[in-house]
Design a protein around this motif. Structure first.
Motif, mmCIF file in Angstrom:
data_model
loop_
_atom_site.group_PDB
_atom_site.id
_atom_site.type_symbol
_atom_site.label_atom_id
_atom_site.label_comp_id
_atom_site.label_asym_id
_atom_site.label_seq_id
_atom_site.Cartn_x
_atom_site.Cartn_y
_atom_site.Cartn_z
ATOM 1 N N THR A 248 14.140 72.738 53.989
ATOM 2 C CA THR A 248 13.263 72.692 52.827
ATOM 3 C C THR A 248 12.380 71.458 52.912
ATOM 4 O OG1 THR A 248 14.880 73.807 51.396
ATOM 5 C CG2 THR A 248 13.142 72.560 50.303
ATOM 6 N N LEU A 249 11.071 71.651 52.798
ATOM 7 C CA LEU A 249 10.105 70.561 52.692
ATOM 8 C C LEU A 249 9.332 70.777 51.393
ATOM 9 C CD1 LEU A 249 8.771 70.575 56.370
ATOM 10 C CD2 LEU A 249 10.448 69.000 55.399
ATOM 11 N N CYS B 213 8.680 75.695 52.132
ATOM 12 C CA CYS B 213 7.651 74.682 52.312
ATOM 13 C C CYS B 213 6.710 74.704 51.116
ATOM 14 C CB CYS B 213 6.878 74.928 53.612
ATOM 15 S SG CYS B 213 5.640 73.660 53.972
ATOM 16 N N VAL C 3 1.351 72.756 59.425
ATOM 17 C CA VAL C 3 2.646 73.171 59.979
ATOM 18 C C VAL C 3 2.421 73.956 61.259
ATOM 19 C CG1 VAL C 3 4.803 74.372 59.517
ATOM 20 C CG2 VAL C 3 3.510 73.351 57.614
ATOM 21 N N ILE D 268 7.074 80.055 50.936
ATOM 22 C CA ILE D 268 5.962 79.198 51.318
ATOM 23 C C ILE D 268 4.937 79.192 50.191
ATOM 24 C CG2 ILE D 268 4.127 78.824 53.000
ATOM 25 C CD1 ILE D 268 5.866 80.319 55.046
ATOM 26 N N THR E 242 1.749 76.825 49.468
ATOM 27 C CA THR E 242 0.939 75.723 49.957
ATOM 28 C C THR E 242 -0.370 75.624 49.194
ATOM 29 O OG1 THR E 242 0.199 77.231 51.703
ATOM 30 C CG2 THR E 242 1.924 75.684 52.266
#
Length: 471
Positions: free
Chosen positions: A222-223, A245, A253, A266, A268
């Motif tokens: 996990t980011l 993410c 990435v 995801i 972003t």
């Protein structure tokens, strides 16, 4: 014939006390620590069980009417009455408007480390960023480490997040969660290289200009937010099965040794995508996907036209762009997902989507059709007053989706339901605590845990303080 339960009631048998010690310890792990302390008075057996307590879980909400000093004395004495046995779990959640004393915090954590703790979970709201003892990061017994540090006090101008020591070596570590911790490339390499069993890594507002996340054993990553940066980084984790993410641009990435993910989330914030490696390749084996953001849309439009079929995909959440104006990525995904059973579409209102601004124009969808014979649930989330939702419903219905299976949920209603649920949880906990306090007053034969909080641990044992020096 009498049942076993009826026989036990008639004979006044204490079925709990006769359970094995490890079973009792497991049961106590779900109990309030203040109630546990009172159980010492029940019998000699219970006194021995409590004095060998394996799970210490300290939640500020159970002490919300106490002063910080009283809480600190309670914890000091709780540790004093424990026998010299290993500790499985030490949890401390503190969100009081007054921070804990740093020396107390260091002392309790070092107690856990000295007693071979396996699960160390500390979540604080305010603290001195340099206060945690370095011995945490060389503990040979810890298997799960979670440090969620919150914001530094206003006077702490030097550090944004928790400062990690120069030496990190956790040979038993399997799961690591860090929030508001300054994790640079050197410290990350030590966590991964010196923790051969590390399978779960979760960095929340912690990554600091990372270049490479490389591991042969990592399974979940996990980011969520970056403390500094982000700049472009590479993930090389061939056995990764779950990836989350958020808080960066998708084009930052890239993938080295590509995994075959089983699930991904995801979300972003980039406006374009010019990634050098094919991102969609790591998603092909997934069963569950949640894909949000304008740059995600751009990536899908770029890579989906030549993409193979998602043979295993059963659950898809997608959107956070104006779907009513650009539905191509969704339709193409549906064409490639023959086993899809659950679909959630998250719509953004056109003005908001325009402010975010994807770098591509809407792609044509004329003549595009799909077949999803296993699709049973379709949820569309949007704002009230969004007149374009009927367009989405019509496209789905034209491709054989029964309108009865399509459910439209408004963001305003979802937020209100979440607020109501949070209020319910808080009120329920307050009621439980109130009932506990009333019961304590009605049962004077119980040991009053405030007795432990009234003594001064410095006069009880010189050995206590000697044990917790930070080397």
């Amino acid at each position: 014939m009498e049942s076993t339960d009826e026989h036990a009631m008639e004979s006044d048998t204490d079925l709990i006390s006769v359970l094995p010690g490890e079973v009792l310890q497991h049961i106590l792990s779900f109990s309030r620590i203040r109630a546990i302390v009172r159980m010492r008075r029940l019998s000699r057996r219970w006194m021995r069980v409590i004095e060998c307590l394996q799970f210490i879980c300290l939640d500020y909400r159970d002490f919300k009417h106490w002063k910080v000093e009283k809480f600190a004395r309670f914890v000091d004495n709780l540790l004093l009455i424990r026998s010299k046995v290993d500790l499985h779990t030490f949890q401390l959640y503190w969100f009081h408007y007054l921070p804990l004393n740093c020396n107390d915090l260091r002392k309790w954590i070092l107690y856990a480390v000295k007693h071979n703790v396996k699960v160390l979970d500390v979540e604080l709201d305010m603290y001195d960023k340099t206060a945690l003892p370095s011995r945490i990061f060389t503990c040979r017994s810890v298997e799960e480490l979670s440090l969620q540090m919150g914001e530094a006090p206003d006077e702490d101008l030097e550090h944004v997040g928790l400062v990690l020591p120069d030496i990190i070596q956790l040979p038993s570590l399997k799961k690591l969660t860090l929030s508001d911790v300054e994790v640079d490339q050197l410290s990350l390499n030590q966590f991964i290289g010196r923790s051969p069993n590390l399978e779960d890594l979760h960095l929340i507002n912690s990554a600091t200009y990372l270049d490479l996340i490389a591991s042969k054993v990592l399974k979940r990553l996990t980011l969520d937010g970056f403390m500094h940066g982000p700049k472009r980084f590479t993930i090389s984790a061939p056995h990764l099965v779950h990836f989350e993410c958020q808080g960066c641009a998708l084009q930052d990435v890239s993938w080295g040794e590509k995994p075959s993910l089983e699930s991904a989330h995801i979300d972003t914030w980039g406006k374009k995508y010019d990634g050098e490696s094919e991102f969609i390749g790591v998603l092909l084996s997934a069963k569950t996907l949640a894909l949000f953001g304008s740059d995600v849309k751009v990536m899908l439009e770029k890579e989906l036209p030549a993409c193979p079929v998602f043979e295993r995909l059963t659950t898809l959440e997608i959107g956070n762009w104006c779907l009513t104006e650009d539905f191509y990525a969704v339709l193409r995904f549906l064409q490639l997902s023959p086993r899809l059973g659950e679909l959630t579409l998250m719509q953004e209102e056109l003005p908001h989507a325009a402010r975010k601004g994807a770098e591509t124009d809407a792609m044509p969808i004329d003549g595009m059709t799909f077949q999803c014979p296993f699709l049973e649930t379709v949820i569309i989330q949007c704002s009230k007053g969004d007149d374009g939702i009927n367009k989405l419903v019509n496209v789905l219905a034209a491709n054989g989706i029964n309108p009865k299976k399509i459910q439209v949920n408004f963001y305003e209603d979802i937020e209100e339901m979440e607020r109501a649920e949070n209020r319910r949880i808080i009120e329920e906990r307050e009621k439980e605590l109130c009932n506990f306090e009333k019961m304590a007053k009605k049962n004077p034969e119980w040991v009053d845990e405030s007795r432990y909080a009234d003594s001064n641990p410095e006069t009880d044992s010189d050995e206590y303080d000697d044990d917790y020096d930070d080397f």
